[in-house]
Design a protein around this motif. Sequence first.
Motif, PDB file in Angstrom:
ATOM      1  N   LEU A 247       0.732  -1.143  -0.099  1.00  0.00           N
ATOM      2  CA  LEU A 247       0.213  -0.100   0.052  1.00  0.00           C
ATOM      3  C   LEU A 247       0.896   1.168   0.064  1.00  0.00           C
ATOM      4  N   LEU A 248       1.910   1.196   0.852  1.00  0.00           N
ATOM      5  CA  LEU A 248       2.914   2.360   0.900  1.00  0.00           C
ATOM      6  C   LEU A 248       3.640   2.539  -0.381  1.00  0.00           C
ATOM      7  N   PHE A 249       4.330   1.583  -1.076  1.00  0.00           N
ATOM      8  CA  PHE A 249       5.266   1.576  -2.147  1.00  0.00           C
ATOM      9  C   PHE A 249       4.733   1.291  -3.505  1.00  0.00           C
ATOM     10  N   LYS A 250       3.567   0.446  -3.539  1.00  0.00           N
ATOM     11  CA  LYS A 250       3.200  -0.078  -4.646  1.00  0.00           C
ATOM     12  C   LYS A 250       3.831  -0.652  -5.724  1.00  0.00           C
ATOM     13  N   ASN A 251       5.078  -1.160  -5.349  1.00  0.00           N
ATOM     14  CA  ASN A 251       6.053  -1.755  -6.131  1.00  0.00           C
ATOM     15  C   ASN A 251       6.553  -3.167  -5.527  1.00  0.00           C
ATOM     16  N   GLU A 252       6.207  -4.393  -6.247  1.00  0.00           N
ATOM     17  CA  GLU A 252       6.827  -5.557  -5.700  1.00  0.00           C
ATOM     18  C   GLU A 252       8.196  -5.811  -5.310  1.00  0.00           C
ATOM     19  N   TRP A 253       9.165  -5.274  -6.054  1.00  0.00           N
ATOM     20  CA  TRP A 253      10.440  -5.469  -5.907  1.00  0.00           C
ATOM     21  C   TRP A 253      10.958  -4.520  -4.508  1.00  0.00           C
ATOM     22  N   ILE A 254      10.192  -3.540  -4.571  1.00  0.00           N
ATOM     23  CA  ILE A 254      10.580  -2.612  -3.047  1.00  0.00           C
ATOM     24  C   ILE A 254      10.173  -3.373  -1.900  1.00  0.00           C
ATOM     25  N   VAL A 255       8.866  -3.894  -2.118  1.00  0.00           N
ATOM     26  CA  VAL A 255       8.454  -4.835  -1.000  1.00  0.00           C
ATOM     27  C   VAL A 255       9.295  -6.144  -0.858  1.00  0.00           C
ATOM     28  N   LEU A 256       9.678  -6.465  -1.632  1.00  0.00           N
ATOM     29  CA  LEU A 256      10.518  -7.855  -1.704  1.00  0.00           C
ATOM     30  C   LEU A 256      11.775  -7.421  -0.941  1.00  0.00           C
ATOM     31  N   PHE A 257      12.192  -6.497  -1.108  1.00  0.00           N
ATOM     32  CA  PHE A 257      13.575  -5.770  -0.754  1.00  0.00           C
ATOM     33  C   PHE A 257      13.440  -5.630   0.656  1.00  0.00           C
ATOM     34  N   LEU A 258      12.462  -4.856   1.170  1.00  0.00           N
ATOM     35  CA  LEU A 258      12.267  -4.281   2.362  1.00  0.00           C
ATOM     36  C   LEU A 258      11.939  -5.337   3.374  1.00  0.00           C
ATOM     37  N   SER A 259      10.953  -6.319   3.012  1.00  0.00           N
ATOM     38  CA  SER A 259      10.597  -7.527   3.702  1.00  0.00           C
ATOM     39  C   SER A 259      11.857  -8.406   3.887  1.00  0.00           C
ATOM     40  N   SER A 260      12.561  -8.695   2.750  1.00  0.00           N
ATOM     41  CA  SER A 260      13.866  -9.474   3.128  1.00  0.00           C
ATOM     42  C   SER A 260      14.844  -8.954   3.970  1.00  0.00           C
ATOM     43  N   LEU A 261      14.980  -7.635   4.085  1.00  0.00           N
ATOM     44  CA  LEU A 261      15.977  -6.731   4.805  1.00  0.00           C
ATOM     45  C   LEU A 261      15.425  -6.886   6.385  1.00  0.00           C
ATOM     46  N   LEU A 262      14.140  -6.855   6.630  1.00  0.00           N
ATOM     47  CA  LEU A 262      13.503  -7.232   7.825  1.00  0.00           C
ATOM     48  C   LEU A 262      13.801  -8.493   8.315  1.00  0.00           C
ATOM     49  N   LEU A 263      13.635  -9.414   7.360  1.00  0.00           N
ATOM     50  CA  LEU A 263      13.730 -10.736   7.831  1.00  0.00           C
ATOM     51  C   LEU A 263      15.340 -11.256   8.216  1.00  0.00           C
ATOM     52  N   PHE A 264      16.308 -10.644   7.415  1.00  0.00           N
ATOM     53  CA  PHE A 264      17.647 -10.942   7.882  1.00  0.00           C
ATOM     54  C   PHE A 264      18.195  -9.747   8.343  1.00  0.00           C
ATOM     55  N   SER A 265      17.543  -9.118   9.083  1.00  0.00           N
ATOM     56  CA  SER A 265      18.193  -7.957   9.557  1.00  0.00           C
ATOM     57  C   SER A 265      19.297  -8.391  11.014  1.00  0.00           C
ATOM     58  N   GLU A 266      18.692  -9.293  11.489  1.00  0.00           N
ATOM     59  CA  GLU A 266      19.627  -9.623  12.871  1.00  0.00           C
ATOM     60  C   GLU A 266      20.957 -10.002  12.151  1.00  0.00           C
TER      61      GLU A 266
ATOM     62  N   LEU B 298      13.589  -8.728  23.328  1.00  0.00           N
ATOM     63  CA  LEU B 298      12.363  -8.061  23.252  1.00  0.00           C
ATOM     64  C   LEU B 298      11.972  -7.520  21.766  1.00  0.00           C
ATOM     65  N   PHE B 299      12.969  -8.052  20.954  1.00  0.00           N
ATOM     66  CA  PHE B 299      12.837  -7.634  19.299  1.00  0.00           C
ATOM     67  C   PHE B 299      12.417  -9.054  18.435  1.00  0.00           C
ATOM     68  N   PRO B 300      11.432  -8.759  17.543  1.00  0.00           N
ATOM     69  CA  PRO B 300      10.925  -9.915  16.715  1.00  0.00           C
ATOM     70  C   PRO B 300      11.764 -10.780  16.026  1.00  0.00           C
ATOM     71  N   GLN B 301      12.802  -9.877  15.653  1.00  0.00           N
ATOM     72  CA  GLN B 301      13.697 -10.494  14.578  1.00  0.00           C
ATOM     73  C   GLN B 301      14.700 -11.646  15.235  1.00  0.00           C
ATOM     74  N   THR B 302      14.739 -11.612  16.602  1.00  0.00           N
ATOM     75  CA  THR B 302      15.351 -12.530  17.407  1.00  0.00           C
ATOM     76  C   THR B 302      14.517 -13.941  17.140  1.00  0.00           C
ATOM     77  N   TYR B 303      13.554 -14.082  17.074  1.00  0.00           N
ATOM     78  CA  TYR B 303      12.964 -15.182  17.082  1.00  0.00           C
ATOM     79  C   TYR B 303      12.394 -15.856  15.654  1.00  0.00           C
ATOM     80  N   PHE B 304      12.831 -15.064  14.563  1.00  0.00           N
ATOM     81  CA  PHE B 304      12.597 -15.484  13.173  1.00  0.00           C
ATOM     82  C   PHE B 304      13.131 -17.071  13.022  1.00  0.00           C
ATOM     83  N   ASP B 305      14.359 -17.242  13.600  1.00  0.00           N
ATOM     84  CA  ASP B 305      15.073 -18.618  13.553  1.00  0.00           C
ATOM     85  C   ASP B 305      14.604 -19.321  14.621  1.00  0.00           C
ATOM     86  N   PHE B 306      13.327 -19.809  14.729  1.00  0.00           N
ATOM     87  CA  PHE B 306      12.630 -20.208  15.944  1.00  0.00           C
ATOM     88  C   PHE B 306      13.090 -21.324  16.334  1.00  0.00           C
ATOM     89  N   GLY B 307      13.942 -22.409  15.131  1.00  0.00           N
ATOM     90  CA  GLY B 307      14.554 -23.317  15.621  1.00  0.00           C
ATOM     91  C   GLY B 307      15.551 -23.595  16.584  1.00  0.00           C
TER      92      GLY B 307
END
Length: 412
Positions: A314-333, A351-360
């Motif tokens: 909704l904010l950026f209206k471009n799939e490649w920007i969305v892919l980049f930003l979400s991936s950046l958050l996923l691997f931000s740790e 207290l940060f969600p990215q700590t728990y992305f690799d839940f295994g």
Amino acid sequence: MNRYYLKHEFLITARSRRTIPFVFFITILLFSYCFIIWPYADTKEAFNKKETEEYLTYLKEQQNLWESIGNTGLVFNRRSIDVYFQIGNPVYAKNDYNYNLFLAMSQSFEDRNFERMLQLRVFYLQNNPSEYLEDRFLFPKAPSPRKDREHAYYQTMMKYEDYLKKDHPVTFGLMYEKTGLQTLQNLLQNYGIYFLLFCVIYFSSDILSRDRKHQAILQGLPLSWYRQLNLKSLSAFLYSMAFIGSVIVVGVLLMTIQFGFGYFDLNVPIMIKQETFAPEDYSVISIAAYLGKTLVVLPLLVILFVRLNVVLSLLFKNEWIVLFLSSLLLFSERLYFTRSTRELFGKDISLFPQTYFDFGKIINGEKNFLLNTETITYAKGIIVLFITYLVIEVILYFVSLIINKRRFYLTS
């Protein structure tokens, strides 16, 4: 209407020109991992026949040398400080012991008698922890290599002793953790969830931007804008979960064909505290419990990233920007992670969600071990991720009010 729209969105995702090549690539990657990468992975416990034969040859030559000089008793080493110290060392006897032991292991491997080989390996490791503790090639770049080596040693011994206690036949796949269930457990424990979540991000990154080609039709749908967003999210969630389920089932099936399915009651070592860094700090859970605790959190992570992608779309209206930003958050740790990082912006890392992305790594205490902390727990991880999901839901609701259907299509 809701059902037909949901089905329509699901089929668009499945038949997309972006999706089909990506799924084909993942399929090739999955088959490569199951047939080439993991079956021939070089690990600490992998039996190297060539190295064993070279070691046996070396021991044989040493024995022949001692016999030729007639010195098969104690060897005295002298060190001079102020006085002489004489320490007897039974070199010939030790070499003879090691020669017979490694020869027995080599013969067991050739005979495919893995139960006998496992018994010999356990016997050797029990009396020679230096095989791990003094291996300079094991964790050479770790800040505390000996600590990591002790950790690996305890985990290995706990798994091997469990294999021997169980009534299950000891096979190559079981001993070297290549059965279907063990492969899945290792994958989830070693960044496999990152791989699955990236697939989710890819599938859901264009669920809004692809509608730009059909603006007139979609603007006339008798569905509210927020309901459309919810149905699109649900279709992406269902497709992602179906894809993840297919990857897991096919992967386990491929490894089962080669090495067997495995057993749900096998134990997975977990670290329950960090006080003495001794065996007392460890416990076990079954593979069934480990997989259950990990996979039950996966839908929460999937819907979290799907809804996040809707907000970004909704904010950026471009799939490649969305892919980049979400991936950046996923691997931000990975951007700030060190073995001494226990706070971020002055707040505890737990207290940060990215700590728990690799839940295994949360369930078996590996993340706590790596960071030398005890604040990262399973319950806290679920709470933090759920709160993060609720925050994203609130943000999405208000963003959808500001960027309504008309404004979205007029500016796309």
